[in-house]
Design a protein around this motif. Structure first.
Motif, PDB file in Angstrom:
ATOM      1  N   PHE A 184      13.736 -36.274  19.281  1.00  0.00           N
ATOM      2  CA  PHE A 184      14.179 -36.265  17.881  1.00  0.00           C
ATOM      3  C   PHE A 184      15.196 -37.376  17.652  1.00  0.00           C
ATOM      4  O   PHE A 184      16.046 -37.629  18.511  1.00  0.00           O
ATOM      5  CB  PHE A 184      14.819 -34.897  17.633  1.00  0.00           C
ATOM      6  CG  PHE A 184      15.438 -34.683  16.286  1.00  0.00           C
ATOM      7  CD1 PHE A 184      16.824 -34.634  16.145  1.00  0.00           C
ATOM      8  CD2 PHE A 184      14.640 -34.494  15.170  1.00  0.00           C
ATOM      9  CE1 PHE A 184      17.401 -34.394  14.901  1.00  0.00           C
ATOM     10  CE2 PHE A 184      15.223 -34.250  13.926  1.00  0.00           C
ATOM     11  CZ  PHE A 184      16.602 -34.207  13.796  1.00  0.00           C
ATOM     12  N   TRP A 186      17.921 -38.268  14.836  1.00  0.00           N
ATOM     13  CA  TRP A 186      18.577 -37.864  13.598  1.00  0.00           C
ATOM     14  C   TRP A 186      18.867 -39.097  12.746  1.00  0.00           C
ATOM     15  O   TRP A 186      18.947 -40.217  13.255  1.00  0.00           O
ATOM     16  CB  TRP A 186      19.856 -37.102  13.949  1.00  0.00           C
ATOM     17  CG  TRP A 186      20.705 -36.739  12.778  1.00  0.00           C
ATOM     18  CD1 TRP A 186      21.990 -37.105  12.540  1.00  0.00           C
ATOM     19  CD2 TRP A 186      20.327 -35.924  11.662  1.00  0.00           C
ATOM     20  NE1 TRP A 186      22.437 -36.582  11.342  1.00  0.00           N
ATOM     21  CE2 TRP A 186      21.446 -35.853  10.798  1.00  0.00           C
ATOM     22  CE3 TRP A 186      19.156 -35.241  11.295  1.00  0.00           C
ATOM     23  CZ2 TRP A 186      21.413 -35.134   9.605  1.00  0.00           C
ATOM     24  CZ3 TRP A 186      19.125 -34.555  10.111  1.00  0.00           C
ATOM     25  CH2 TRP A 186      20.242 -34.492   9.288  1.00  0.00           C
ATOM     26  N   ARG A 309      30.796 -32.280   7.316  1.00  0.00           N
ATOM     27  CA  ARG A 309      30.283 -32.952   8.517  1.00  0.00           C
ATOM     28  C   ARG A 309      31.326 -34.006   8.880  1.00  0.00           C
ATOM     29  O   ARG A 309      31.904 -34.635   7.989  1.00  0.00           O
ATOM     30  CB  ARG A 309      28.950 -33.651   8.244  1.00  0.00           C
ATOM     31  CG  ARG A 309      27.818 -32.762   7.830  1.00  0.00           C
ATOM     32  CD  ARG A 309      26.600 -33.602   7.474  1.00  0.00           C
ATOM     33  NE  ARG A 309      26.063 -34.288   8.641  1.00  0.00           N
ATOM     34  CZ  ARG A 309      25.105 -33.791   9.414  1.00  0.00           C
ATOM     35  NH1 ARG A 309      24.555 -32.612   9.128  1.00  0.00           N
ATOM     36  NH2 ARG A 309      24.672 -34.451  10.469  1.00  0.00           N
ATOM     37  N   GLN A 377      17.937 -23.453  13.367  1.00  0.00           N
ATOM     38  CA  GLN A 377      17.390 -24.729  13.842  1.00  0.00           C
ATOM     39  C   GLN A 377      16.614 -24.415  15.118  1.00  0.00           C
ATOM     40  O   GLN A 377      17.107 -23.687  15.987  1.00  0.00           O
ATOM     41  CB  GLN A 377      18.530 -25.707  14.136  1.00  0.00           C
ATOM     42  CG  GLN A 377      18.068 -27.137  14.386  1.00  0.00           C
ATOM     43  CD  GLN A 377      19.225 -28.039  14.747  1.00  0.00           C
ATOM     44  OE1 GLN A 377      20.147 -27.618  15.438  1.00  0.00           O
ATOM     45  NE2 GLN A 377      19.197 -29.274  14.263  1.00  0.00           N
ATOM     46  N   TRP A 386      13.839 -26.951  11.252  1.00  0.00           N
ATOM     47  CA  TRP A 386      14.615 -25.837  10.696  1.00  0.00           C
ATOM     48  C   TRP A 386      13.604 -24.766  10.294  1.00  0.00           C
ATOM     49  O   TRP A 386      12.475 -25.098   9.886  1.00  0.00           O
ATOM     50  CB  TRP A 386      15.439 -26.286   9.497  1.00  0.00           C
ATOM     51  CG  TRP A 386      16.589 -27.174   9.869  1.00  0.00           C
ATOM     52  CD1 TRP A 386      16.584 -28.534   9.918  1.00  0.00           C
ATOM     53  CD2 TRP A 386      17.896 -26.767  10.269  1.00  0.00           C
ATOM     54  NE1 TRP A 386      17.813 -29.009  10.322  1.00  0.00           N
ATOM     55  CE2 TRP A 386      18.643 -27.939  10.547  1.00  0.00           C
ATOM     56  CE3 TRP A 386      18.530 -25.529  10.425  1.00  0.00           C
ATOM     57  CZ2 TRP A 386      19.975 -27.907  10.958  1.00  0.00           C
ATOM     58  CZ3 TRP A 386      19.852 -25.496  10.836  1.00  0.00           C
ATOM     59  CH2 TRP A 386      20.558 -26.672  11.102  1.00  0.00           C
ATOM     60  N   GLU A 467      25.814 -25.342  10.349  1.00  0.00           N
ATOM     61  CA  GLU A 467      25.931 -26.388   9.328  1.00  0.00           C
ATOM     62  C   GLU A 467      25.871 -25.817   7.913  1.00  0.00           C
ATOM     63  O   GLU A 467      25.309 -24.749   7.704  1.00  0.00           O
ATOM     64  CB  GLU A 467      24.796 -27.404   9.502  1.00  0.00           C
ATOM     65  CG  GLU A 467      24.856 -28.068  10.856  1.00  0.00           C
ATOM     66  CD  GLU A 467      23.982 -29.299  10.918  1.00  0.00           C
ATOM     67  OE1 GLU A 467      23.685 -29.749  12.025  1.00  0.00           O
ATOM     68  OE2 GLU A 467      23.604 -29.807   9.853  1.00  0.00           O
ATOM     69  N   HIS A 536      16.629 -31.988   6.184  1.00  0.00           N
ATOM     70  CA  HIS A 536      16.392 -30.575   6.535  1.00  0.00           C
ATOM     71  C   HIS A 536      15.107 -30.073   5.886  1.00  0.00           C
ATOM     72  O   HIS A 536      14.311 -29.375   6.507  1.00  0.00           O
ATOM     73  CB  HIS A 536      17.582 -29.705   6.116  1.00  0.00           C
ATOM     74  CG  HIS A 536      18.797 -29.970   6.929  1.00  0.00           C
ATOM     75  ND1 HIS A 536      20.008 -29.362   6.692  1.00  0.00           N
ATOM     76  CD2 HIS A 536      19.000 -30.808   7.985  1.00  0.00           C
ATOM     77  CE1 HIS A 536      20.893 -29.796   7.573  1.00  0.00           C
ATOM     78  NE2 HIS A 536      20.316 -30.677   8.354  1.00  0.00           N
ATOM     79  N   MET A 539      12.266 -31.239   7.701  1.00  0.00           N
ATOM     80  CA  MET A 539      12.120 -30.520   8.980  1.00  0.00           C
ATOM     81  C   MET A 539      11.694 -29.079   8.772  1.00  0.00           C
ATOM     82  O   MET A 539      11.696 -28.279   9.686  1.00  0.00           O
ATOM     83  CB  MET A 539      13.439 -30.594   9.773  1.00  0.00           C
ATOM     84  CG  MET A 539      13.804 -32.023  10.211  1.00  0.00           C
ATOM     85  SD  MET A 539      15.591 -32.204  10.534  1.00  0.00           S
ATOM     86  CE  MET A 539      15.751 -31.313  12.083  1.00  0.00           C
TER      87      MET A 539
HETATM   88  O1  LIG Z   1      19.108 -31.353  11.362  1.00  0.00           O
HETATM   89  C1  LIG Z   1      20.006 -31.916  11.980  1.00  0.00           C
HETATM   90  O2  LIG Z   1      19.853 -32.525  13.210  1.00  0.00           O
HETATM   91  C2  LIG Z   1      21.145 -33.059  13.602  1.00  0.00           C
HETATM   92  C3  LIG Z   1      21.577 -32.381  14.877  1.00  0.00           C
HETATM   93  O3  LIG Z   1      21.547 -30.981  14.677  1.00  0.00           O
HETATM   94  C4  LIG Z   1      20.587 -32.716  15.989  1.00  0.00           C
HETATM   95  O4  LIG Z   1      20.666 -34.079  16.249  1.00  0.00           O
HETATM   96  C5  LIG Z   1      22.046 -32.714  12.472  1.00  0.00           C
HETATM   97  O5  LIG Z   1      23.327 -33.009  12.446  1.00  0.00           O
HETATM   98  C6  LIG Z   1      21.355 -32.043  11.532  1.00  0.00           C
HETATM   99  O6  LIG Z   1      21.852 -31.584  10.389  1.00  0.00           O
END
Ligand SMILES: O=C1O[C@H]([C@@H](O)CO)C(O)=C1O
Length: 574
Positions: A184, A186, A309, A377, A386, A467, A536, A539
């Protein structure tokens, strides 16, 4: 997830690079149908163009050669017709009219594979919808004026629209490939924050105040990335309509030396309350009133910063310029400092200060159906996703609206998605079994039934991480009955507010917490309900609601030209 004009690119998860331009419009609540309702026609062409939103040249999606896109002015009760032609050579588009209920026109909601097919390159689609009471939400594209003779519960001398967005230099294609890859990748934090499509990446307007080593911007003022100046007169009151169309960032807005009185959220009037700073999550919109009662010989910063964040993006800045002071006279103090990104108490205090204005519609006192949606997640075949109650949404190739209306078989998972999650699930820890499954099922509700949705947050795949997720419902507003910590249970019922809960179309869930919503399924159609954070959603962080589809009038053919509905059309044409 590269936002363009007041629109956010929404790659609809189906592996397609499909952009859903989310066009926001001004939220002007309680607008009764005006007598002289009109039909207003617009012709839009979506096309790539080179632009420098943060002073670095990039590719944007323009509408009629404009970034941000053109503005539609309409009056409550008007019918808006937008003839949209897609001129992007590499992808389909749809336009979602954020905040518009689409009562009677569910095929105009602009959600690919839910309300319509993608509008492919060279194709034209006609969005025709009524701008109703709860119309619009801002985004610089659709401004709905109060109907003649209508009064609002507050007075102001002038107004500004502030569309907030985040901005990456990497293309959305590359971002999507990364999110859909194993391992993955991000998308990372945005390179810059934009205010009405304008930001600064390689310099700062306030360099001389900050200890960062960024250089001072030297802008003449006519650059594409030059900040839009808010020109005000002393001792006046101004309404700022603020909306966030960010792909990821939860933002906080503050104006140096000026308090803000919050009077409206998502198009519904609030019990006014004063704040020094305003949290705004992707998909939300607010109206605040400011009074220009400060030293008129000075100018003041308007600043937006990342919250929720760990920030890796400089604040977005603009200037409140008291006329006749010259705009080149920089504010004498540093920009307001954004509250700590993880000071969730600050955020919860703000969210818990939002109440409906006296006289607003109240929620039904009981519900017909309650579903609890656990946000987790997960991994599916090694891909990071997700999931909601352990189902990660993957949209079918045939739009639900058509396949349900015409009873087409095998168009999507017929099994109704889970309405709860196992009692023994520990929301405070990463999933014991990280595996999840893909699904395309639909939550079907009785027409006019009252639905409770408990959004339950949880720990993500990483230890001690939970999150923020802002959830947006299409086709309806919901009452936000309350927020709480940990796993929702019967003891939390008494915490819910039935007296003056605010009507919203977007609501946030805090880390490890829950948010309780109630809405009436009174809008025949199929409606997306999803996390408004674009990656998200890509995903799989969304669900599909439907009610009264058989009451939907005949759907325009142009909304049925793909998947099984295309075959259905051909057969019936014969
Ligand atoms: O969906 C996500 O993936 C990244 C982390 O969870 C994995 O790299 C992140 O900050 C999200 O919000």
């Amino acid at each position: 997830m590269v936002p363009t004009d007041g629109s956010v690119v929404r790659p609809i998860s189906r592996g397609l690079t499909l952009r859903a331009l989310v066009i926001w419009c001004i939220l002007l609540p309680f607008i009764r149908l005006s007598s002289g309702a009109k039909t207003r026609h617009f012709k839009w062409e979506v096309e790539y163009m080179y632009w420098s939103p943060d002073c670095i040249e990039n590719v944007v999606m323009g509408i009629n050669g404009q970034f941000p896109g053109p503005t539609i002015r309409a009056k409550a009760g008007d019918t808006v017709v937008v003839e949209l032609t897609n001129k992007l050579p590499t992808e389909g588009v749809v336009i979602h009219w954020h905040g518009i209920r689409q009562l009677g026109t569910p095929w105009a909601d602009g959600t690919a594979f839910i309300s319509q097919c993608a509008i492919n390159c060279g194709e034209t689609f006609h969005y025709r919808f009524k701008v109703d009471r709860r119309s619009a939400g801002l985004y610089g594209s659709l401004i709905v004026d109060v109907a003649e003779g209508e009064k609002e519960p507050f007075h102001y001398d002038g107004e500004f629209n502030l569309l907030l967005s985040d901005w990456w230099h990497k293309s959305v294609h590359e971002q999507e490939v990364g999110l859909s890859s194993n391992p993955f990748r991000w998308i990372g934090e945005p390179q810059s924050l934009l205010i009405n499509g304008r930001g600064q990446y390689n310099c700062s307007l306030a360099a001389q105040y900050s200890n960062t080593n960024s250089s001072q911007c030297k802008l003449r003022g006519n650059e594409q990335c030059a900040p839009q100046i808010l020109r005000v007169r002393p001792n006046k009151t101004y309404r700022l309509r603020v909306a966030s169309s960010t792909a990821l960032a939860s933002l906080n807005l503050a104006i140096g030396n000026h308090k803000m009185v919050v009077v409206e959220a998502d198009g519904n009037y609030l019990q006014p309350f004063a704040v020094n700073d305003l949290d705004i999550y992707s998909g939300e919109s607010y109206s605040v009133l400011i009074t220009t009662d400060q030293d008129p010989s000075k100018n003041y910063w308007l600043s937006i910063g990342v919250r929720g964040r760990l920030p890796a993006t400089p604040p977005g800045l603009s200037i409140l310029n008291y006329q006749p002071t010259s705009v080149s006279k920089f504010p004498t103090s540093p920009p307001p400092v954004t509250p700590r990104w993880d000071d969730y108490n600050h955020s919860k205090t703000f969210s818990n200060s939002i109440f409906a204005l006296m006289g607003s519609p109240k929620p039904p006192t009981s519900y017909d159906r309650r579903i609890t949606l656990l946000n987790t997640q997960n991994k599916i075949d090694g891909f990071t996703k997700w999931a909601i109650n352990n189902v990660s949404l993957a949209l079918p190739p045939t739009p639900y609206l058509g396949s349900i209306k015409y009873g087409l078989q095998n168009a999507f998972d017929q099994k109704s998605p889970p309405e709860n999650f196992p009692d023994n699930y520990d929301v405070m820890r990463p999933p014991i079994n990280p595996n999840s499954t893909i699904g395309s099922g639909v939550y079907m509700f009785g027409l006019n039934s009252t639905v409770d949705v408990i959004l339950q947050n949880a720990n993500s795949l990483s230890n001690n991480v939970s999150e923020i997720h802002p959830w947006h419902l299409h086709g309806h507003d919901f009452w936000v009955l309350g927020y709480g910590e940990g796993k929702f249970s019967a003891k939390d019922e008494k915490k819910l507010n039935f007296k003056n809960p605010p009507l919203r179309n977007t609501a946030v869930i805090f880390p490890y917490g829950w948010t309780a919503l109630r809405y009436v399924a009174d809008n025949p159609g199929v409606w997306a309900f999803h996390c408004h954070i674009e990656p998200h959603l890509h995903m799989g962080m969304g669900v599909v609601f439907a009610e009264g589809v058989h009451h939907v009038k005949s759907i325009p053919n142009e909304a049925l030209t793909c998947g099984l509905t295309a075959k259905f059309l051909d057969k019936n044409r014969g």
